[in-house]
Every structure is written in structure tokens, then in C-alpha cells.
Design an enzyme around this catalytic site. Structure first.
Site, PDB file in Angstrom:
ATOM      1  N   LYS A  23      49.817  42.677  74.089  1.00  9.85           N
ATOM      2  CA  LYS A  23      49.779  43.956  74.822  1.00  9.85           C
ATOM      3  C   LYS A  23      49.562  45.068  73.807  1.00  9.85           C
ATOM      4  CE  LYS A  23      50.217  45.770  78.970  1.00  9.85           C
ATOM      5  NZ  LYS A  23      49.819  45.236  80.289  1.00  9.85           N
TER       6      LYS A  23
ATOM      7  N   GLY B  59      42.612  46.618  80.700  1.00  5.28           N
ATOM      8  CA  GLY B  59      43.200  47.902  81.096  1.00  5.28           C
ATOM      9  C   GLY B  59      44.669  47.761  81.472  1.00  5.28           C
ATOM     10  N   ASP B  60      45.289  48.877  81.707  1.00  4.74           N
ATOM     11  CA  ASP B  60      46.659  48.953  82.222  1.00  4.74           C
ATOM     12  C   ASP B  60      46.827  50.410  82.659  1.00  4.74           C
ATOM     13  OD1 ASP B  60      49.341  47.290  82.333  1.00  4.74           O
ATOM     14  OD2 ASP B  60      49.947  49.243  81.588  1.00  4.74           O
TER      15      ASP B  60
HETATM   16  P1  NDP Z   1      47.105  53.133  86.903  1.00  5.86           P
HETATM   17  O1  NDP Z   1      47.157  54.031  85.756  1.00  5.86           O
HETATM   18  O2  NDP Z   1      45.812  52.867  87.578  1.00  5.86           O
HETATM   19  O3  NDP Z   1      48.126  53.641  88.039  1.00  5.86           O
HETATM   20  C1  NDP Z   1      49.479  53.804  87.764  1.00  5.86           C
HETATM   21  C2  NDP Z   1      50.122  54.433  88.980  1.00  5.86           C
HETATM   22  O4  NDP Z   1      51.524  54.457  88.776  1.00  5.86           O
HETATM   23  C3  NDP Z   1      49.695  55.866  89.191  1.00  5.86           C
HETATM   24  O5  NDP Z   1      49.745  56.176  90.563  1.00  5.86           O
HETATM   25  C4  NDP Z   1      50.751  56.634  88.402  1.00  5.86           C
HETATM   26  O6  NDP Z   1      50.922  57.971  88.815  1.00  5.86           O
HETATM   27  C5  NDP Z   1      51.986  55.821  88.710  1.00  5.86           C
HETATM   28  N1  NDP Z   1      52.957  55.973  87.610  1.00  5.86           N
HETATM   29  C6  NDP Z   1      52.729  55.782  86.294  1.00  5.86           C
HETATM   30  N2  NDP Z   1      53.835  56.059  85.580  1.00  5.86           N
HETATM   31  C7  NDP Z   1      54.753  56.426  86.469  1.00  5.86           C
HETATM   32  C8  NDP Z   1      56.106  56.837  86.369  1.00  5.86           C
HETATM   33  N3  NDP Z   1      56.715  56.932  85.176  1.00  5.86           N
HETATM   34  N4  NDP Z   1      56.762  57.127  87.519  1.00  5.86           N
HETATM   35  C9  NDP Z   1      56.161  57.010  88.720  1.00  5.86           C
HETATM   36  N5  NDP Z   1      54.878  56.652  88.879  1.00  5.86           N
HETATM   37  C10 NDP Z   1      54.195  56.369  87.781  1.00  5.86           C
HETATM   38  O7  NDP Z   1      47.783  51.762  86.425  1.00  5.86           O
HETATM   39  P2  NDP Z   1      47.721  50.330  87.093  1.00  5.86           P
HETATM   40  O8  NDP Z   1      47.618  50.464  88.561  1.00  5.86           O
HETATM   41  O9  NDP Z   1      46.708  49.548  86.360  1.00  5.86           O
HETATM   42  O10 NDP Z   1      49.140  49.726  86.678  1.00  5.86           O
HETATM   43  C11 NDP Z   1      50.299  49.868  87.498  1.00  5.86           C
HETATM   44  C12 NDP Z   1      51.325  48.819  87.111  1.00  5.86           C
HETATM   45  O11 NDP Z   1      50.760  47.512  87.290  1.00  5.86           O
HETATM   46  C13 NDP Z   1      51.808  48.859  85.663  1.00  5.86           C
HETATM   47  O12 NDP Z   1      53.155  48.429  85.616  1.00  5.86           O
HETATM   48  C14 NDP Z   1      50.937  47.807  84.985  1.00  5.86           C
HETATM   49  O13 NDP Z   1      51.510  47.302  83.809  1.00  5.86           O
HETATM   50  C15 NDP Z   1      50.883  46.764  86.082  1.00  5.86           C
HETATM   51  N6  NDP Z   1      49.785  45.817  85.990  1.00  5.86           N
HETATM   52  C16 NDP Z   1      48.493  46.237  85.978  1.00  5.86           C
HETATM   53  C17 NDP Z   1      47.466  45.323  85.930  1.00  5.86           C
HETATM   54  C18 NDP Z   1      46.040  45.733  86.036  1.00  5.86           C
HETATM   55  O14 NDP Z   1      45.184  44.845  86.172  1.00  5.86           O
HETATM   56  N7  NDP Z   1      45.702  47.018  86.020  1.00  5.86           N
HETATM   57  C19 NDP Z   1      47.739  43.889  85.788  1.00  5.86           C
HETATM   58  C20 NDP Z   1      49.141  43.544  85.906  1.00  5.86           C
HETATM   59  C21 NDP Z   1      50.105  44.483  85.971  1.00  5.86           C
HETATM   60  P3  NDP Z   1      50.243  59.156  87.949  1.00  5.86           P
HETATM   61  O15 NDP Z   1      48.798  59.118  88.313  1.00  5.86           O
HETATM   62  O16 NDP Z   1      50.950  60.368  88.426  1.00  5.86           O
HETATM   63  O17 NDP Z   1      50.512  58.840  86.512  1.00  5.86           O
END
Ligand code: NDP
Length: 445
Positions: free
Chosen positions: A127, A166-167
Site C-alpha cells: 500500500k 487507486g484508493d
Molecule cells: P474516493 O476518494 O473515490 O471516495 C472516498 C469517499 O469517502 C468520498 O466520498 C470522501 O468524501 C469520503 N471520505 C474520505 N475520507 C473521509 C472521512 N475522513 N470521513 C468521511 N468521509 C470520508 O475513494 P474510494 O471510493 O476509492 O475509497 C473508499 C474506501 O474504499 C477506502 O476505505 C478505500 O481504502 C476502500 N477501497 C477502495 C478500493 C478501490 O478500488 N477504490 C478497493 C478496496 C477498498 P470527500 O470527497 O469529502 O473526501
């Protein structure tokens, strides 16, 4: 927890990695599940498997200087943790968010080892990330940052060594800039990233994969309870990549998604969230979820995130970030009749919340199993890149669906084998661990 070996290793992890609470949380959860496995397989202790698996094989920390549009210089910190390569090249996303630190990247990298093992594909765990915040930055600023980040990271990654994706905060734009710069300075065009654009080696269905996969996993849990998504009310936190495509798949299966959020607050739409509007706000305009309530009559916006779990629903899909759902929120969900929680995000439920779900015996799918669809499809992207072929959307989606069914079965069966039927936390940790441990034994010290 009764194995003295497990307790000793956990203590040593806390001592050696002080001030890293998220990392301790992730290691404690996994090691506690592993106690019966360790007791049954004494050879793991002799081979020091636990001590070795909790220690990253390599950690790279570097400075990322970049210049903003006004000419001012900023310095962020870049991190890549290459955790475990027993099963294949290190594989795991890159996160850009101001909260990023070694504790968070290590917890994510550690979880990734077991998640990647569960997929059945040849991927080790890793990561990375930076405390850079892409929010509010111009495209040029993001590009300069990504190039500076890659100016160091390129030395440590390769299609057969370490393949990032990505993440949070790293989507198609950021991956494009990082891949482009890697190609330029290494003079090589190969699959060193996944989640790439479709025009330069990306896989169809990768963008959708984590969200779709989470819903496929939840569908399996619901099937075991003789029900499905049809007619269910679903609450989803987040409105990023994972949340949007979890909502899309849930809706396509007949569910009504009634709430979504971002880090500022959440929207409630009793009539069902209009996903085309969310996509426009988040994917095109890069604005806040509060815009939704301005655009959709009858929708309500509430400031603050945790209130979303007080909305009565049948299924909850936490898809935002770690520790976003605490014990109180979990109790509110249960009280309001929630029957299933599947984690799209990594470790979104606090240990208290996990306990509430397990005690209530609802269907609970932990992130390392329920959100493994993203990395699975990344694995499929690597296969396509190696073959220089692109598979059709339906072909990739069908493979993803099959993998999620298999992951659910593996976690369920391991939970039964180790006498905690229905506990998919134990099941996922055990099924993921045993394979990695056996391969580490085969490779020698
Ligand atoms: P994005 O950046 O696309 O979206 C993240 C979302 O979560 C946004 O709506 C963001 O809001 C919100 N968010 C982020 N930080 C916080 C916080 N501290 N409190 C509340 N809301 C928050 O990321 P992803 O959708 O890619 O990832 C989301 C989760 O899924 C993470 O835990 C990631 O590790 C996990 N994940 C992702 C994968 C992937 O393929 N993308 C694979 C497996 C797991 P805002 O826009 O306001 O920041």
C-alpha cells in the site's frame, strides 16, 4: 485470545510501532482470529510466521516537493509499504489524503496481504500514499505533484515487482499522470499500475469492481438468510468510486438507496438516490454531496457524517473510510432493523461496532473480504496486460462475480471449520492467512 505466541507477537508489534493506532487495530483483529489456527499448526510458531508477517518486507518514505500555480513550493511525504510478496508482486492502492501517515498505510498494507490471498490470484500485499490533498488543487498542480511522487517511486515498482492502483483521492486522473510519468522516465510501456484509463491498458469493469463486488458479496450473505436486495432500503456512506458503484449495483438488483455522504455530511432521499446526479456532482464537477439537495426536490442534506447510520435501513454499506462507524452507530443500525452490513471501505467499523454486529448475529462482511472485488479486477487487468488483450465488460464482470462468490464461500467455510460459524471476520482472516503462511514456509526464511 489464549495463544501465548499470539499475545507475545501482538505486544511486540505495539512496542515496536508505537503511536500507530490504526496499525495496532488491524493487527489485533487479524491475530485474535488466528489463535485457533496457531494452536492447531505448531509449525507456524517455529517458523516465526507471525513475527515475519507483521513486519513489512520493505518501507520507503520519501519527500515529494512540488510547485503550486502561484510558484510557491510545498513538500509532502510519500510512503510505499511493500508488505509481503509470498503470493506474487506487491499489490495495493495509493491514497492521497491529508490524514495519511505510516500507521494508516501499514494497516492498509497489512490487510491487503490477506485480502489478496482471498482473491485466489497471484498477488502479494502492499500500500502507499501521501498526505497530499488533491481537493481544491488545479489539474496542473495535481499533475506536478504526481510527477514528483513518481520521480522517486518509479525506482521501487515494476509490473513484476510492485503494482500500485487507486484508493481515496487517487482516481483516473492521478493514475494517468503517474503512469505517464513512469513511462516517460523508464522508457517502458507495461502494466505497472492498475485502474488505468481504458484507452491505455485499463480493464473494463475495474472502475465498478469494488462497489459491484461489495454488493455481490452482500448478496451471498443475504442468500444464506433466504433473501436478496429486491425491495431493500440501503444506506451507503461515501460518494466516491466505491460508494457510487455499490449504489449502482444495489439499484440494479431492485434495492432503494436512500442515503449517501461525503466527509462534510450526508443526503437523504426517501424516493431513492438519483445516481446520475451524484455521478455528475462527484465525478464531473468534483463538488460536495450537499449540491444534491439543491438539485433534487425533497432530498435533505445534514452536516456531519455519523448521523447517516441513524437512518432506518435493511442494508448498510460503509464505503468511505476507516473507523467511520462506531459502536453507537452500530447499535442504532441494529435497533432500526438492519440485517446486513458489507464493508466497501477498509476497516470502516471500529472494534466496538464489529462486536455489536457479531453479537447481534446479523450478516456482517468485513472489508478485506467484501471489498476484495477491486483488487481482484486489478489482478484481471494485470492478466490482460500480460496477454496484451482486453476482455469484454461482461466477461470481466462475470469473473469478478465468481471471485466474490468464492471469497464468501472460503470465509464461510473457514469460519465453520474453526467452530465460529457465521463469523466472517474469523473466516476471512483465517482463509487469507493459511495460504500465505504455507507459501512462506515453502519459501524458507
Ligand atoms: P474516493 O476518494 O473515490 O471516495 C472516498 C469517499 O469517502 C468520498 O466520498 C470522501 O468524501 C469520503 N471520505 C474520505 N475520507 C473521509 C472521512 N475522513 N470521513 C468521511 N468521509 C470520508 O475513494 P474510494 O471510493 O476509492 O475509497 C473508499 C474506501 O474504499 C477506502 O476505505 C478505500 O481504502 C476502500 N477501497 C477502495 C478500493 C478501490 O478500488 N477504490 C478497493 C478496496 C477498498 P470527500 O470527497 O469529502 O473526501
Amino acid at each position: 485470545m489464549s495463544s501465548q505466541y499470539v499475545e507475545r507477537v501482538l505486544e511486540a508489534v505495539k512496542k515496536r510501532n508505537s503511536g500507530e493506532p490504526e496499525f495496532h487495530q488491524a493487527v489485533s483483529e487479524v491475530l485474535e482470529s488466528l489463535t485457533p489456527v496457531i494452536e492447531k499448526n505448531k509449525e507456524f510458531e517455529k517458523a516465526g510466521i507471525l513475527e515475519r508477517i507483521v513486519e513489512p518486507e520493505r518501507q520507503i518514505i520519501f519527500s515529494v516537493p512540488w510547485v503550486d500555480d502561484k510558484g510557491k513550493v510545498h513538500v509532502n511525504r510519500g510512503i510505499r509499504v511493500q508488505y509481503n510478496s509470498a503470493l506474487g508482486p506487491y499489490k495495493g492502492g495509493i491514497r492521497f489524503h491529508p490524514s495519511v501517515n505510516t500507521s494508516i498505510i501499514k494497516f492498509l498494507g497489512f490487510e491487503q496481504i490477506f485480502k489478496n490471498s482471498l482473491t485466489g490470484l497471484a498477488m502479494g500485499g502492499g500500500k502507499g500514499g501521501s498526505d497530499f490533498d488533491p481537493k481544491g488543487k488545479s489539474d496542473n498542480e495535481v499533475m506536478r505533484f504526481c510527477q514528483s511522487f513518481m520521480a522517486e517511486l518509479y525506482r521501487h515498482i515494476d509490473a513484476d515487482t510492485d503494482v500500485p492502483a487507486g484508493d481515496i483521492g487517487v482516481g483516473a486522473r492521478e493514475i494517468g499522470y503517474m503512469f505517464g510519468y513512469y513511462k516517460k522516465i523508464k522508457n517502458i510501456f507495461h502494466g505497472v499500475f492498475t485502474g488505468k484509463g481504458l484507452l491505455y491498458g485499463g480493464s473494463l469493469a475495474r472502475k465498478e469492481a469494488t462497489g459491484y463486488g461489495c454488493v455481490y458479496f452482500c448478496q451471498e450473505m443475504l442468500k444464506d438468510r433466504k433473501t436478496g436486495f429486491e425491495g431493500k432500503k440501503v444506506v451507503i456512506s461515501g460518494s466516491g468510486n466505491v460508494a457510487i458503484y455499490a449504489a449502482e449495483k444495489a439499484q440494479s438488483l431492485g434495492a432503494k438507496v436512500i442515503a449517501m455522504s461525503d466527509s462534510n455530511g450526508f443526503v437523504y432521499d426517501a424516493g431513492g438516490i438519483k445516481l446520475d446526479i451524484v455521478k455528475k456532482i462527484k465525478e464531473v464537477e468534483r463538488k460536495r454531496i450537499s449540491e444534491y439537495a439543491k438539485k433534487v426536490k425533497g432530498a435533505q442534506y445534514t452536516e456531519g457524517c455519523s448521523g447517516i447510520w441513524k437512518i432506518p435501513c435493511d442494508v448498510a454499506l460503509p464505503c468511505a473510510t476507516q473507523n467511520e462507524l462506531d459502536g453507537k452507530s452500530a447499535q442504532a443500525l441494529i435497533k432500526n432493523g438492519c440485517i446486513a452490513v458489507a464493508e466497501g471501505a477498509n476497516m470502516p467499523s471500529t472494534p466496538d461496532a464489529v462486536k455489536v454486529f457479531l453479537d447481534a448475529q446479523i450478516a456482517y462482511g468485513p472489508g478485506k473480504a467484501a471489498n476484495a472485488g477491486g483488487v481482484s479486477t486489478s489482478g484481471l487487468e494485470m492478466s490482460q496486460n500480460s496477454q496484451r488483450l482486453s476482455w469484454a465488460f461482461d466477461e470481466v464482470d462475470a469473473k469478478l462475480h465468481r471471485i466474490m462468490i468464492n471469497i464468501h464461500a472460503a470465509a464461510k467455510n473457514a469460519a465453520i471449520e474453526y467452530k465460529t460459524p457465521g463469523n466472517l471476520v474469523n473466516g476471512a482472516n483465517i482463509a487469507g492467512f493459511v495460504k500465505v503462511a504455507r507459501v512462506m514456509m515453502a519459501h524458507g526464511v
